[in-house]
Design a protein around this motif. Structure first.
Motif, mmCIF file in Angstrom:
data_model
loop_
_atom_site.group_PDB
_atom_site.id
_atom_site.type_symbol
_atom_site.label_atom_id
_atom_site.label_comp_id
_atom_site.label_asym_id
_atom_site.label_seq_id
_atom_site.Cartn_x
_atom_site.Cartn_y
_atom_site.Cartn_z
ATOM 1 N N LYS A 1 10.983 9.935 -17.156
ATOM 2 C CA LYS A 1 10.053 9.425 -16.151
ATOM 3 C C LYS A 1 9.293 10.578 -15.507
ATOM 4 N N GLY A 2 10.001 11.683 -15.229
ATOM 5 C CA GLY A 2 9.345 12.867 -14.667
ATOM 6 C C GLY A 2 8.270 13.400 -15.592
ATOM 7 N N ASP A 3 8.589 13.497 -16.881
ATOM 8 C CA ASP A 3 7.608 13.951 -17.873
ATOM 9 C C ASP A 3 6.399 13.025 -17.899
ATOM 10 N N GLN A 4 6.643 11.724 -17.812
ATOM 11 C CA GLN A 4 5.564 10.737 -17.830
ATOM 12 C C GLN A 4 4.612 10.959 -16.644
ATOM 13 N N PHE A 5 5.155 11.186 -15.469
ATOM 14 C CA PHE A 5 4.306 11.371 -14.300
ATOM 15 C C PHE A 5 3.644 12.750 -14.295
ATOM 16 N N GLU A 6 4.295 13.747 -14.873
ATOM 17 C CA GLU A 6 3.647 15.046 -15.000
ATOM 18 C C GLU A 6 2.429 14.939 -15.918
ATOM 19 N N ARG A 7 2.553 14.190 -16.999
ATOM 20 C CA ARG A 7 1.411 13.993 -17.918
ATOM 21 C C ARG A 7 0.293 13.206 -17.230
ATOM 22 N N ARG A 8 0.684 12.224 -16.446
ATOM 23 C CA ARG A 8 -0.307 11.452 -15.689
ATOM 24 C C ARG A 8 -1.049 12.335 -14.696
ATOM 25 N N ALA A 9 -0.300 13.170 -13.991
ATOM 26 C CA ALA A 9 -0.905 14.095 -13.032
ATOM 27 C C ALA A 9 -1.824 15.080 -13.748
ATOM 28 N N GLU A 10 -1.370 15.582 -14.889
ATOM 29 C CA GLU A 10 -2.183 16.506 -15.680
ATOM 30 C C GLU A 10 -3.514 15.863 -16.064
ATOM 31 N N GLN A 11 -3.464 14.647 -16.585
ATOM 32 C CA GLN A 11 -4.693 13.952 -16.977
ATOM 33 C C GLN A 11 -5.614 13.730 -15.778
ATOM 34 N N TYR A 12 -5.025 13.379 -14.653
ATOM 35 C CA TYR A 12 -5.797 13.168 -13.427
ATOM 36 C C TYR A 12 -6.518 14.457 -13.022
ATOM 37 N N LEU A 13 -5.791 15.578 -13.024
ATOM 38 C CA LEU A 13 -6.383 16.852 -12.615
ATOM 39 C C LEU A 13 -7.420 17.348 -13.619
ATOM 40 N N LEU A 14 -7.182 17.121 -14.899
ATOM 41 C CA LEU A 14 -8.183 17.468 -15.909
ATOM 42 C C LEU A 14 -9.482 16.699 -15.652
ATOM 43 N N ALA A 15 -9.356 15.435 -15.296
ATOM 44 C CA ALA A 15 -10.534 14.610 -14.992
ATOM 45 C C ALA A 15 -11.268 15.099 -13.741
ATOM 46 N N GLN A 16 -10.547 15.829 -12.881
ATOM 47 C CA GLN A 16 -11.152 16.381 -11.663
ATOM 48 C C GLN A 16 -11.785 17.753 -11.916
ATOM 49 N N GLY A 17 -11.688 18.244 -13.152
ATOM 50 C CA GLY A 17 -12.335 19.502 -13.505
ATOM 51 C C GLY A 17 -11.424 20.718 -13.590
ATOM 52 N N LEU A 18 -10.125 20.548 -13.375
ATOM 53 C CA LEU A 18 -9.203 21.672 -13.520
ATOM 54 C C LEU A 18 -8.906 21.886 -15.001
ATOM 55 N N GLN A 19 -8.486 23.091 -15.352
ATOM 56 C CA GLN A 19 -8.145 23.408 -16.734
ATOM 57 C C GLN A 19 -6.667 23.759 -16.816
ATOM 58 N N LEU A 20 -6.010 23.220 -17.822
ATOM 59 C CA LEU A 20 -4.586 23.461 -18.011
ATOM 60 C C LEU A 20 -4.349 24.862 -18.554
ATOM 61 N N GLN A 21 -3.426 25.581 -17.932
ATOM 62 C CA GLN A 21 -3.003 26.886 -18.410
ATOM 63 C C GLN A 21 -1.612 26.809 -19.045
ATOM 64 N N MET A 22 -0.701 26.031 -18.397
ATOM 65 C CA MET A 22 0.666 25.943 -18.902
ATOM 66 C C MET A 22 1.376 24.747 -18.271
ATOM 67 N N ARG A 23 2.290 24.160 -19.036
ATOM 68 C CA ARG A 23 3.169 23.099 -18.534
ATOM 69 C C ARG A 23 4.576 23.656 -18.395
ATOM 70 N N ASN A 24 5.274 23.202 -17.380
ATOM 71 C CA ASN A 24 6.694 23.485 -17.193
ATOM 72 C C ASN A 24 7.060 24.965 -17.359
ATOM 73 N N TYR A 25 6.409 25.808 -16.579
ATOM 74 C CA TYR A 25 6.766 27.232 -16.573
ATOM 75 C C TYR A 25 8.147 27.360 -15.944
ATOM 76 N N LEU A 26 9.032 28.040 -16.642
ATOM 77 C CA LEU A 26 10.413 28.180 -16.186
ATOM 78 C C LEU A 26 10.785 29.659 -16.148
ATOM 79 N N CYS A 27 11.353 30.076 -15.023
ATOM 80 C CA CYS A 27 11.893 31.424 -14.899
ATOM 81 C C CYS A 27 13.213 31.318 -14.152
ATOM 82 N N LYS A 28 13.866 32.432 -13.962
ATOM 83 C CA LYS A 28 15.183 32.396 -13.318
ATOM 84 C C LYS A 28 15.109 31.923 -11.867
ATOM 85 N N LEU A 29 13.930 31.952 -11.268
ATOM 86 C CA LEU A 29 13.787 31.564 -9.864
ATOM 87 C C LEU A 29 13.311 30.127 -9.659
ATOM 88 N N GLY A 30 12.939 29.446 -10.736
ATOM 89 C CA GLY A 30 12.509 28.063 -10.585
ATOM 90 C C GLY A 30 11.564 27.626 -11.684
#
Length: 133
Positions: A25-54
Motif C-alpha cells: 500500500k505504501g508503494d502504491q501511494f508513493e507511485r501515486r504521489a510521484e505521478q502527481y508531482l511529475l504532473a506538477q512539473g517536478l522531475q524524478l531523481q530517485m525513489r526510495n533512497y536508503l542510507c544508514k540514517l533513514g
C-alpha cells in the motif's frame, strides 16, 4: 561454507521479494504521489533512497532545487491525519538522510538549493505541502 552462503542469499532474495500488505500500500501511494508531482512539473531523481540514517521516499527536482519528498498515507484523519504523522523526530531523520544523499553525490549542502515536501494521502485525496519543514 558455500551452502550457508547460498542459503542466506536465497533467504535474502525471498524476503525482499515478498512484501507486507502495508508495504504494498505504501508503494502504491508513493507511485501515486510521484505521478502527481511529475504532473506538477517536478522531475524524478530517485525513489526510495536508503542510507544508514533513514529513507527518503522520493527525490525530485524543480529547476536547480532538490526536493526531498516524504509520502504519508492515512485511511482518514481521525488521529491528526497523514501530515500530522511527520513528527519532529521524523523530520530530523529525513534531514539526516538528505545530508547523506548530498554527500554521496558530492554536493555541498550550503550551495545546493534543497527543500522538504510532504505528500499527504488521506483516503483518495492528495495534499501536497511544498517546503513543509
Amino acid at each position: 561454507m558455500a551452502t550457508g552462503s547460498n542459503t542466506s542469499k536465497h533467504l535474502k532474495n525471498s524476503t525482499s521479494e515478498s512484501s507486507s500488505p502495508s508495504r504494498n500500500k505504501g508503494d502504491q501511494f508513493e507511485r501515486r504521489a510521484e505521478q502527481y508531482l511529475l504532473a506538477q512539473g517536478l522531475q524524478l531523481q530517485m525513489r526510495n533512497y536508503l542510507c544508514k540514517l533513514g529513507e527518503i521516499d522520493l527525490i525530485m527536482s524543480v529547476g536547480n532545487t532538490l526536493v526531498f519528498v516524504e509520502v504519508r498515507y492515512r485511511k482518514n484523519n481521525h488521529f491528526g491525519g497523514a501530515a500530522a504523522s511527520v513528527t519532529p523526530a521524523k523530520q530530523q531523520k529525513l534531514r539526516r538522510a538528505a545530508h547523506c544523499y548530498l554527500q554521496s553525490k558530492g554536493l555541498n549542502e550550503s550551495l545546493q538549493s534543497c527543500r522538504f515536501d510532504l505528500v499527504a494521502c488521506e483516503g483518495t485525496d492528495i495534499h501536497w505541502i511544498s517546503n513543509a519543514f
